[in-house]
Design an enzyme around this catalytic site. Structure first.
Site, short mmCIF file in Angstrom:
data_model
loop_
_atom_site.label_atom_id
_atom_site.label_comp_id
_atom_site.label_asym_id
_atom_site.label_seq_id
_atom_site.Cartn_x
_atom_site.Cartn_y
_atom_site.Cartn_z
N ARG A 28 -17.07 1.60 -5.33
CA ARG A 28 -18.27 2.40 -5.63
C ARG A 28 -18.94 2.89 -4.36
O ARG A 28 -18.83 2.27 -3.32
CB ARG A 28 -19.29 1.51 -6.35
CG ARG A 28 -19.05 1.37 -7.78
CD ARG A 28 -20.25 0.75 -8.44
NE ARG A 28 -20.35 -0.69 -8.22
CZ ARG A 28 -21.37 -1.41 -8.68
NH1 ARG A 28 -22.35 -0.84 -9.33
NH2 ARG A 28 -21.41 -2.71 -8.47
N ARG A 67 -22.18 -15.79 -7.73
CA ARG A 67 -23.44 -15.17 -7.29
C ARG A 67 -24.63 -15.88 -7.94
O ARG A 67 -25.60 -16.23 -7.27
CB ARG A 67 -23.44 -13.68 -7.67
CG ARG A 67 -22.53 -12.86 -6.79
CD ARG A 67 -22.35 -11.45 -7.31
NE ARG A 67 -21.68 -10.62 -6.32
CZ ARG A 67 -21.03 -9.50 -6.60
NH1 ARG A 67 -20.97 -9.06 -7.84
NH2 ARG A 67 -20.46 -8.81 -5.63
N ASN A 76 -9.36 5.25 -10.90
CA ASN A 76 -8.74 3.93 -10.85
C ASN A 76 -7.80 3.66 -12.02
O ASN A 76 -6.83 2.92 -11.88
CB ASN A 76 -9.81 2.84 -10.74
CG ASN A 76 -10.45 2.85 -9.35
OD1 ASN A 76 -10.01 3.59 -8.47
ND2 ASN A 76 -11.47 2.03 -9.15
N VAL A 81 -8.55 -6.60 -10.27
CA VAL A 81 -9.85 -6.63 -9.60
C VAL A 81 -10.49 -5.25 -9.61
O VAL A 81 -11.70 -5.10 -9.43
CB VAL A 81 -9.70 -7.12 -8.14
CG1 VAL A 81 -11.04 -7.34 -7.48
CG2 VAL A 81 -8.90 -8.42 -8.07
N ASN A 111 -12.15 -1.73 -10.58
CA ASN A 111 -13.20 -1.37 -11.54
C ASN A 111 -12.95 -0.01 -12.18
O ASN A 111 -12.30 0.84 -11.57
CB ASN A 111 -14.54 -1.34 -10.81
CG ASN A 111 -15.14 -2.73 -10.71
OD1 ASN A 111 -15.16 -3.46 -11.69
ND2 ASN A 111 -15.61 -3.08 -9.52
N ARG A 126 -20.00 1.35 -12.05
CA ARG A 126 -18.56 1.02 -11.99
C ARG A 126 -17.75 1.96 -12.89
O ARG A 126 -16.61 2.29 -12.58
CB ARG A 126 -18.34 -0.43 -12.43
CG ARG A 126 -18.86 -1.46 -11.42
CD ARG A 126 -18.52 -2.87 -11.84
NE ARG A 126 -19.05 -3.88 -10.96
CZ ARG A 126 -20.28 -4.41 -11.10
NH1 ARG A 126 -21.07 -4.03 -12.06
NH2 ARG A 126 -20.69 -5.34 -10.24
N ASP A 180 0.87 -1.18 0.00
CA ASP A 180 0.00 0.00 0.00
C ASP A 180 0.90 1.22 0.00
O ASP A 180 1.52 1.55 1.02
CB ASP A 180 -0.93 -0.01 1.22
CG ASP A 180 -2.06 1.00 1.05
OD1 ASP A 180 -1.82 2.07 0.45
OD2 ASP A 180 -3.17 0.72 1.52
N HIS A 223 -17.95 -6.80 -16.79
CA HIS A 223 -18.39 -6.74 -15.39
C HIS A 223 -19.18 -5.45 -15.19
O HIS A 223 -18.73 -4.51 -14.54
CB HIS A 223 -17.16 -6.78 -14.49
CG HIS A 223 -17.48 -6.93 -13.03
ND1 HIS A 223 -18.37 -7.87 -12.54
CD2 HIS A 223 -17.02 -6.25 -11.95
CE1 HIS A 223 -18.44 -7.76 -11.22
NE2 HIS A 223 -17.63 -6.78 -10.84
C1 2OP Z 1 -18.65 -6.36 -7.29
O1 2OP Z 1 -19.31 -6.71 -8.27
C2 2OP Z 1 -16.63 -5.24 -6.43
O2 2OP Z 1 -17.29 -5.06 -8.72
C3 2OP Z 1 -17.28 -5.82 -7.56
O3 2OP Z 1 -19.07 -6.48 -6.15
#
Ligand code: 2OP
Length: 300
Positions: free
Chosen positions: A71, A140, A84, A107, A109, A77, A21, A164
């Site tokens: 977000r 999901r 980002n 990862v 967005n 996003r 970081d 995504h």
């Molecule tokens: C999500 O869909 C963090 O984009 C991610 O939850």
């Protein structure tokens, strides 16, 4: 979500971990100390360190980019693009300099656009830059199908293609429960509801949490992708990959089934899609393309 990813990776004893970081060293260091102390209790021998020095990337086999802002409720996003992308570009330069042989799992967005920033900035071959989204979106969908049927989610196989974003393509036609097509088990209306919920699942979590976005499932999905990269035991995972003609699309990242292994993306699998699915994938690609155009005008 970096902490969740690190936790799952440590528990799998896959590798030693370095949390970087460059802005808030204390945060990374505190998490590293905390996580390391869980090792003896959880059967993990992974060594975990923290640093604010980008040079610590040296020797990394896999770099997971979680850097960036999440977000806020009501945000898309794509609203994160400017911030980002700038962060990703800096990190990608560091990866190219200090870990030129690494594989990158992005990862941050907007996922598919940030993957492109990494590909362009590092100059890496497309096999070594991949985005984590489909693994999460598919998990999901699997969970929602299992809930609807009140069955074990481990028995559910399902795939989400596309970018995504809100136009992702949950492919319920190919979803099964222990080999039984879900279309035999749920009505078309019930499946449509699950498709909508999957598309909105990230926003559902953001709306409930109020600050931050999904982190546990995101970390688990990262772990599922990093594992085959480190062990070489290839896994079929839906992931954002750079398309060069596959699915009739080129020069952009999009979620498709890929075989992940020791060298990164070892194969992009092209499924035979129905006309409706192909159209939905094209619309999702158009959404990603809009993000790429927006990025270009920011850079102009
Ligand atoms: C999500 O869909 C963090 O984009 C991610 O939850």
């Amino acid at each position: 979500m970096a902490t969740a990813a690190a936790t799952f990776l440590a528990e799998r004893n896959l590798a030693d971990l370095v949390l970087i970081d460059v802005v808030n060293y204390g945060l990374a260091a505190g998490k590293a100390v905390d996580l390391a102390a869980a090792g003896p209790l959880r059967g993990s021998s992974a060594r975990i360190h923290a640093t604010d020095r980008i040079e610590a990337l040296a020797g990394a086999r896999v770099v997971v980019n979680t850097a960036g802002v999440p977000r806020k409720p009501g945000m898309d996003r794509m609203d994160l693009l400017k911030t980002n992308a700038a962060i990703a570009r800096r990190l990608a330069r560091g990866v190219a300099t200090h870990a030129p042989d690494a594989m990158v799992v992005n990862v941050a967005n907007p996922l598919d656009v940030i993957c492109q920033v990494f590909l362009q900035t590092t100059g890496f071959p497309r096999e070594r830059v991949v985005g984590m989204a489909g693994a999460l979106d598919s998990a999901r969908l699997r969970t929602f199908i299992a809930d609807a049927l009140d069955c074990d989610p481990r028995d559910v196989a399902a795939l989400v293609l596309g970018g995504h974003g809100d136009r992702m393509v949950p492919l319920v036609r190919t979803a099964t429960v222990a080999g039984v097509p879900v279309s035999e088990l749920l009505s078309a209306e019930a499946l449509e509801h699950l498709v909508r919920r999957t598309r909105q699942a990230g926003a559902e979590v953001v709306g409930l949490l109020k600050t931050g976005s999904a982190f546990t499932s995101t970390g688990a999905a990262v772990c599922a992708m990093v594992e085959p990269l480190l062990t070489g035991r290839a896994r079929m995972v839906p992931a954002s990959a750079y398309l060069q003609g596959e699915y009739g699309l080129r020069d952009l990242f999009l979620g498709v089934p890929v075989l992940l292994g020791r060298h990164g993306v070892e194969r992009i699998v092209e499924l035979a899609l129905t006309d409706a699915e192909r159209g939905a994938l094209q619309r999702s690609a158009d959404e990603v393309r809009k993000g790429l155009d927006a990025l270009e005008s920011l850079n102009a």
